[in-house]
Design an enzyme around this catalytic site. Structure first.
Site, short mmCIF file in Angstrom:
data_model
loop_
_atom_site.label_atom_id
_atom_site.label_comp_id
_atom_site.label_asym_id
_atom_site.label_seq_id
_atom_site.Cartn_x
_atom_site.Cartn_y
_atom_site.Cartn_z
N ASP A 27 0.83 -1.21 0.00
CA ASP A 27 0.00 0.00 0.00
C ASP A 27 0.87 1.26 0.00
O ASP A 27 0.37 2.37 0.06
CB ASP A 27 -0.98 0.00 1.18
CG ASP A 27 -0.28 -0.08 2.52
OD1 ASP A 27 0.86 -0.57 2.56
OD2 ASP A 27 -0.87 0.35 3.53
N GLU B 231 1.60 9.56 9.65
CA GLU B 231 0.50 8.61 9.57
C GLU B 231 -0.28 8.70 10.88
O GLU B 231 0.22 9.19 11.89
CB GLU B 231 1.05 7.18 9.39
CG GLU B 231 1.88 6.71 10.58
CD GLU B 231 1.54 5.30 11.01
OE1 GLU B 231 0.39 4.88 10.78
OE2 GLU B 231 2.41 4.64 11.59
#
Lengths: 585, 952
Positions: free
Chosen positions: A59, A190
């Protein structure tokens, strides 16, 4: 939104693409980022200055061959050495599943992966790489998986830090993420676990080991379904060291294939692992497992206890499911699910307590074996994110890779505790952040020395006033002394003088008045001089006295000073305006 | 050239030592700075006598002023510092010059070096306050220098020399020295991190020297915690800690609120915050200091273990809490279900504070840290805090237990030790015990032994706990049979601590049955012995227990009480007499019969001095035999008995050697008698060394006797040599040496001489004037008679005496598989040995390897190879590297431990007063007294090895 990470940063006229991921959930065009978004017409190569890949998870790098070969991009791609090594294995595996198993066409080929990898430039930790004259990047350790890195992107004095995925707590094979106080203008972090504070890892590890140990002692078999890379290695190290410590003899198997190649790289990149592995590798490389052997299909039927790591992780197909079927009937055995399982998979079913499973062919499989859930996650939790922000001290924070609702909470916390602005753009949204760039100015050493010599101690914390001339010439800034500036520009120096007349009532003679003024000023701590021509100088200020043309009783004091001495001059005028003290003499 | 020589002669007149002159000439000759530097370097290698230091300094200074090159000046400045360190030299005479040099110096490096020199001078003159004030003033003046090095040195100087005495500080009217703290404090904000660090260090230095720091510094120090540089932060943490110890109860405001808290709490919070610093150096520092902050309020302390967990904004319980709950609800260790840790109640988003300023979770972070140094520091801090706070001890237990599974062995070991230290305050829950016991299977012996020690002093709450512990220990026993002793000892304490918990387990443990007779267990089974040790120790304070025993248990008791008396206590058994000798309260412990026996037998020996030689010999032989047996029976007295037996044996040898009959025989028989006598002398010498160095607890009085015995042996040696050698020449030297020894004996033990009436040395000293003047042959004659006539000295016994023993556990010497290796390469042999009652094992223990070809190799183990598991005990775990040329077949080598000694280091020499020693010893050659040697003191172990020829 998690998956399909792809961030475009424009910083001081440079365009950098961070990560190039795919989405696991889709099988159509939506699985890759929409690259037409970057530029409508014209090639990507012209628009992007570089691409940075943070780590090898699909990803974060899955769309790379598509992007570079099929869409077309020829500039360098930066990633760390381990990522460069492992990334193609995963891409190849991904390609095989999509093309060979699902039979898709219009997908990138093996050759494309190879070509893509040729464009990759590998970087070391803390190595500053000059992409071009202005753009430089630097990698920091991020934990998470082998070779994961955070990148600092810097143009001039503006900088951005992109964390990729990171982990602030060390685990059995990797260390914790670390960054220095680089004070970037923007930190892109993140936020997978934006609203979670996790318990210490030790309890989970201990439980895991205890479970395995007990089962093995009972003579049972343990099945651990894993994904090939990342957590699997951590669990291997965990079990391996435990076996070593406890002197256990039961065999541990690892299903072969992809993992063997990957293990090879884990052995090579010792410097990227944690303290323990780095320290012991002189005696023994921890990834050269003593107790863990390659698995063979036939071993599953062997009697006696054993532990088997098998892929895939959610028990939906492949070897792990085969073994599961064989062992499910015996209550002595155990299956440990080390991660999350998607709904609909066998893994999810047994975790939610289902004891009878319907397999293909209407078979009913009764699950008597014990089912355990053990989560090992390698993302930073809320505290870890905050800790990283504290370490880096950014001026702005931008949250990505997480759910909007959770991010909202974290955003609020960040703003509250660090007093920095925080952003959380949705997919496709652009956030503009104003920076406060400082502009470097060259100063000639002579001037600097001269000016610092005037004042007291140089003090870093306080701004200091300097006199000089700022010259903007040929796209550069210089601070030079006025004389030099005049010389360079070919101008002549003009003097600016202020003069001021002060009227004083004093019937005495002029020179007596001057004497009085002199006596009055002498008390001050300036160098006051009485010149023979009847004038007074205070430092460089000239004072002359003349009788008033009409009224002899009034004396006119002429005070004159250059503009550099403005302060002293105006002070003296005001002093004189107050009048002279009544002298007794 | 001419001129130079003139100069040098002039200097010669001024300062007489030629050394300075030579230097001067050299320096003058030097044509380039490099040359001068070379001369100076050469000069540095030689020491300078105290008297000539000043002269040398003058010359150096003179050159200093003339010198243009900065590097040479730098060297001179550093030399000045070195010279002023010379012992016995008082540097106040050169201080003025040194300060003067500062004034005209331009180079920053030289300035810094000069300040360093001043610091040396200042530290030598600490008593002289005006000098110190002056130096501080000089330093203050240079604080404005633009070079960080100079400022650094200035701060260091102020820190080391700044006035500490309150009253005197006020006296100093010069403003510079008035407030040292303020001056240093001003540099907390210096632009250079090195200077900031130096400022903090100087402040700490002042504190160490006894100056009470102002509280105002606290807020400044707090700001420094956020510094960019790790050295600054590290030093600031220390400073904050110091302040928190100075003003624990002061109140400081919390920024951004109106509340106020105690300073120590605030500091604690701040230091806790540093446990998650970016630099591990700072983290270690912070974690270490946390341990010593004992005045912290308990709720702050407990916060350090609390990390509020949440999942998706909902409060979650930690695994520890869940375990506790499970335990209290009666269900023990259920299998984990998915969603077991499902989050519970919602959390108010506003109330969650992600980065607390407080102490929240500091230890949780510290114990999870990446670097094991930090983890160890955190465990140590936990230990110290838990020792002072029982409630905290209870709370930190879970975390300590978790640390038992750390990946680094040191950390595991440390946490086990920590747990042992706090075990008085805690009771283990069953689930915790379970985790603790799981570690028993660890393959590291250290860990297991530490864990046994821990179990010795643990409190267990339930009988299931005891059972569990026993089961795990037995499992351990089967897996690692070598742990036997340690496990038995552990069970002994476990039993005696929990008699009531053991009671209900007894029938099960002994597998007795109300109706049926069960088979008698095997008495030699270590596991069965382990169970019995547990039960018997519990039975000691639980009189109802023996009723549950079956017949064979009583028999086994009697057997074990005899064979393992240190593990099995005396029991009051129904219908039986106490098996061991009744310890009635009328007998005072030190008069216990065996000790009495020892003293009686010694008395007997000492009293019967005037028996015929034959009788003496027999008595001595009997007594020696008795003592040896006693030592075997009573382990507490073994050291004492052995010691005296050795002494008596020496005496016996001496008596035998001196038997008149032998000495009167004709010349041809000399040989046999000589052999006997010289062997005896040699053995006595050896034994005396053993007596002196192998026993711990030997006091001065014994040392005298030992040395006296040695002197006698030397006399005997002299006599023997005199009778065998022809010619007088060699005898001269020997006699002289012997007399010197007598002399030094007298000097060493002058205070003890009055106690030695009628002894050999006493008589010898009376005859001394005659001895010195007479010929060797006469000396020998005198010695012989004195030796024979002298009385037998009474050996007083010290309170405690232990023989140093060593036992090699590994290699066991039983293996038949040779250790194969390629010749020319090395093979590592693991050696594991226990040492008891060895003083300073690091310095004295050596490993000897004897190869079959007679080649011997002596290995000095590293200091780190010694561990100290308990008082008087040491453990040596080391690796010995073996190598040899190729052999045709495997052969055995011998490995043994040696105790090295050096008679210079003997207790005798440390005892004599310094003054008497100094003047006399200098005259003696140093080697005279320094006899070095080794005593073998462990059984040799044989190892089968096979060096193979290298394959080509």
């Amino acid at each position: 939104d998690v998956g399909r990470s792809c961030i475009l940063v424009s910083i001081a006229g440079k365009n950098v693409m961070l990560d190039c991921g795919m989405h696991m959930g889709y099988n159509d065009d939506r699985r890759f980022p929409d690259f037409s978004y970057i530029t409508q017409n014209g090639r990507l190569t012209d628009f992007l200055d570089c691409v940075i890949i943070s780590h090898f998870h699909l990803d974060h790098c899955g769309a790379l061959p598509y992007f570079s070969e099929m869409v077309g991009y020829d500039r360098p791609i930066y990633m760390t050495h381990p990522t460069k090594a492992i990334c193609p294995i995963l891409l190849e595996d991904y390609r095989k599943i999509t093309v060979d198993k699902k039979g898709e066409t219009n997908f990138f080929t093996s050759q494309m992966i190879k070509d893509c990898m040729k464009k990759v430039v590998a970087v070391h930790l803390h190595q500053t790489v000059q992409v071009d004259e202005e753009l430089e990047i630097k990698a920091y350790y991020a934990g998470h998986v082998l070779g994961a890195a955070m990148f600092q992107i810097k143009v001039g004095c503006e900088s951005v830090v992109y964390t990729g995925d990171y982990n602030m707590t060390p685990d059995r094979h990797l260390g914790a993420a670390w960054i220095d106080k680089c004070r970037p203008d923007l930190l892109i972090t993140e936020s997978t676990y934006a609203t979670t504070i996790r318990d210490s890892k030790r309890c989970r590890e201990r439980d895991f080991l205890k479970k395995v140990h007990e089962t093995v002692e009972r003579g049972g078999k343990v099945l651990i379904p894993v994904f090939a890379l990342g957590r699997a290695q951590e669990l291997c190290i965990l079990l391996e060291t435990f076996w070593e410590r406890m002197n256990l003899k039961a065999p541990i198997y690892f299903s072969t294939g992809l993992t063997e190649k990957a293990n090879h790289y884990y052995k090579l990149f010792i410097t990227w692992t944690n303290q323990k592995i780095r320290k012991t590798f002189v005696q023994r490389n921890m990834f050269e497992f003593k107790h863990i052997k390659a698995f063979d299909r036939a071993f599953a039927d062997n009697p006696g206890p054993m532990v088997v790591f098998a892929t895939p992780g959610m028990l939906h197909a492949g070897q792990s499911l085969q073994i599961f079927r064989k062992w499910a009937g015996n209550e002595k055995n155990m299956v440990i699910m080390p991660g999350y399982c998607v709904q609909g998979t066998v893994g999810h079913k047994i975790l939610s307590g289902q004891r009878k499973l319907e397999m293909e062919g209407r078979q009913i499989l009764e699950v008597k074996m014990q089912v355990e859930y053990m989560s090992f996650s390698a993302h930073a939790d809320a505290k870890g994110i905050m800790q990283l922000i504290r370490q880096a001290e950014p001026r702005n924070v931008l949250l990505v890779h997480g759910e909007a609702k959770k991010m909202e909470f974290l955003k609020q916390k960040i703003e509250q505790e660090f007093h920095v602005s925080c952003y959380m753009p949705a997919n496709g949204e652009t956030t503009t952040i104003l920076t406060n760039p400082s502009i470097p100015v060259d100063i000639s050493l002579g001037l600097l020395k001269r000016e610092t010599a005037i004042g007291l101690l140089p003090d870093a914390k306080k701004p200091k006033l300097m006199h000089g001339t700022l010259m903007m010439k040929d796209n550069s800034f210089r601070l030079v002394s006025p004389e030099q500036a005049l010389k360079e520009l070919g101008l002549t120096e003009h003097q600016l003088r202020f003069t001021c007349r002060v009227h004083i009532q004093d019937p005495r003679k002029e020179h007596e008045t001057v004497l009085r003024v002199y006596n009055h000023l002498k008390g001050q701590d300036y160098s006051v001089q009485h010149l023979p021509d009847g004038s007074i100088t205070v430092e460089s200020i000239l004072i002359q006295a003349t009788a008033h043309s009409e009224d002899q009783g009034t004396k006119v004091l002429l005070v004159s000073w250059t503009y550099q001495d403005e302060e002293l001059g105006s002070y003296l005028t005001s002093l004189l305006k107050k009048g002279l003290p009544q002298s007794t003499a | 050239q001419q001129q130079h020589e003139d100069l040098s002669t002039k200097k010669l007149r001024l300062t007489k030592p030629s050394k300075s002159a030579a230097l001067h000439v050299d320096l003058c000759k030097a044509t380039s700075p490099a040359d001068a530097l070379q001369y100076l370097l050469q000069f540095t290698r030689k020491p300078v006598e105290v008297e000539s230091v000043e002269g040398v300094v003058r010359i150096l200074l003179e050159h200093y002023y003339k010198e243009n090159d900065a590097s040479v000046r730098l060297k001179i400045a550093s030399l000045l510092g070195l010279l002023s360190k010379t012992a016995g030299f008082s540097p106040d005479c050169i201080m003025d010059d040194a300060i003067n040099t500062l004034q005209n110096e331009k180079s920053h490096q030289v300035l810094a070096q000069l300040l360093d020199t001043l610091l040396v001078i200042g530290t030598k003159l600490t008593e002289n306050l005006p000098v110190r004030m002056r130096l501080v003033e000089v330093a203050c003046k240079h604080l404005t220098d633009s070079s960080h090095g100079v400022r650094n040195k200035c701060l260091q100087l102020i820190g080391c020399l700044g006035p500490v005495e309150k009253g005197l500080a006020k006296e100093g009217e010069n403003q510079a020295a008035k407030d040292v703290q303020k001056i240093i404090g001003d540099h907390f904000n210096d632009q250079d991190p090195r200077v900031r660090t130096a400022a903090i260090k100087a402040m700490l230095q002042l504190h160490e020297r006894g100056l009470k720091l102002h509280q105002a510094i606290y807020s400044q120090a707090c700001k420094l915690l956020a510094d960019d540089y790790e050295q600054v932060r590290s030093a600031a943490v220390q400073l904050i800690w110091v302040l928190s110890q100075l003003y624990p109860e002061s109140i400081v405001p919390i920024p951004s609120s109106n509340e106020e808290i105690r300073l120590v709490d605030d500091a604690f919070g701040k230091i806790c915050h540093m446990v998650s610093d970016g630099s591990w150096v700072v983290r270690v520092q912070a974690a270490k200091l946390l341990g010593s902050m004992q005045q912290v309020s308990s709720h702050f302390l407990e916060q350090t273990l609390d990390k509020k967990l949440m999942s998706d904004l909902r409060r979650k319980r930690t695994a520890h809490e869940r375990a506790k709950e499970l335990y209290s609800s009666g269900e023990f260790s259920s299998g984990r279900k998915w969603g077991d840790d499902a989050p519970k109640e919602e959390i108010d988003t506003g109330a969650v504070n992600l980065i607390e300023s407080g102490a929240c979770g500091a230890f949780v972070h510290g114990l999870e840290d990446e670097m094991y140094e930090v983890r160890i520091a955190a465990v140590e801090a936990l230990c110290m805090l838990a020792q002072s706070s029982p409630s905290f001890a209870e709370k930190c237990l879970d975390f300590l237990v978790d640390m038992f599974n750390d990946e680094i062995e040191e950390v595991r070991l440390q946490s086990i030790h920590t747990m042992r230290k706090i075990s008085n305050n805690i009771t283990l829950r069953e689930d915790q015990l379970d985790t603790v016991l799981a570690v028993l299977e660890d393959s590291s012996r250290d860990i297991r032994e530490a864990l046994h020690e821990l179990l010795c002093c643990t409190n267990v709450s339930t009988k299931e706990g005891i059972h569990l512990a026993l089961v795990e220990l037995l499992k351990n026993l089967t897996k690692y049979p070598t742990d036997r002793e340690s496990i038995w000892k552990c069970l002994k304490f476990l039993g005696s601590r929990h008699p009531t918990l053991v009671l209900p387990l007894v029938p099960e443990l002994l597998s007795t049955h109300p109706f049926f007779d069960t088979p008698e267990p095997d008495m030699d089974d270590p596991a069965y012995i382990a169970v019995l040790v547990l039960i018997f120790n519990a039975a000691k304070s639980c009189p109802t227990m023996p009723a549950l025993f079956s017949d064979h248990t009583f028999r086994h008791y009697a057997y074990l009480r005899d064979s393992l008396s240190h593990l099995v206590p005396p029991l009051r058994l129904p219908g039986r007499k106490l098996v061991s000798s009744p310890v009635s309260p009328t007998i005072i412990p030190h008069e216990d019969p065996s000790q009495q026996f020892l003293h009686q037998s010694l008395e007997r020996v000492y009293n019967l001095q005037h028996l015929d030689p034959q009788g003496i010999q027999e008595l001595l032989e009997f007594t020696i035999r008795d003592l040896q047996r006693l030592g075997e029976l009573q382990s507490e007295l073994a050291g004492m008995a052995d010691f005296t037996a050795t002494y008596l044996r020496c005496q016996l040898l001496l008596v035998k050697a001196l038997q008149e009959k032998l000495w009167n025989v004709a010349a041809p028989l000399y040989l046999k008698q000589n052999a006997l006598a010289s062997a005896a002398a040699k053995q006595i010498l050896e034994e005396t060394y053993k007596m002196e160095f192998m026993y711990s607890g030997v006091e001065g009085r014994q040392v005298v006797i030992i040395h006296h015995m040695r002197l006698q042996a030397k006399a005997l040696q002299l006599i023997v040599t005199a009778r065998t050698t022809r010619g007088v020449e060699p005898l001269f030297g020997m006699c002289e040496k012997f007399l010197q020894e007598v002399d030094s004996f007298q000097r060493c033990f002058i205070s003890e001489l009055p106690h030695m009436q009628g002894s050999f040395v006493d008589k010898l000293l009376d005859l001394m004037p005659r001895l010195v003047t007479s010929k060797p042959s006469e000396v020998v004659k005198i010695l012989q008679t004195t030796l024979r006539q002298s009385t037998f000295l009474h050996l007083p016994l010290p309170e405690q005496l232990h023989k140093a023993t060593a036992n090699i556990i590994e290699p066991t010497g039983e293996s038949d598989n040779p250790l194969r290796f390629t010749s020319g390469l090395v093979v590592a042999l693991d050696v594991d040995a226990t040492l008891e009652h060895v003083q300073d094992p690091q310095g004295t223990i050596k490993v000897q390897v004897l190869y079959p070809d007679g080649q011997a190799q002596l290995i000095h183990p590293k200091p780190a190879d010694f561990r100290n598991p308990g008082p008087g005990r040491h453990r040596l775990i080391t690796q010995v590297y073996l190598s040899h040329t190729a052999w045709t077949e495997p052969c055995q080598i011998e490995v043994r431990l040696l105790l090295a000694y050096n008679s210079n280091r003997s207790k005798a020499s440390t005892k004599i007063p310094k003054s008497a020693w100094n003047e006399s010893l200098e005259a003696l050659p140093p080697s005279e007294n320094g006899i070095e040697g080794t005593i073998p003191f462990s059984k040799p172990v044989k190892v089968y090895i096979m060096p193979k020829p290298a394959r080509r």
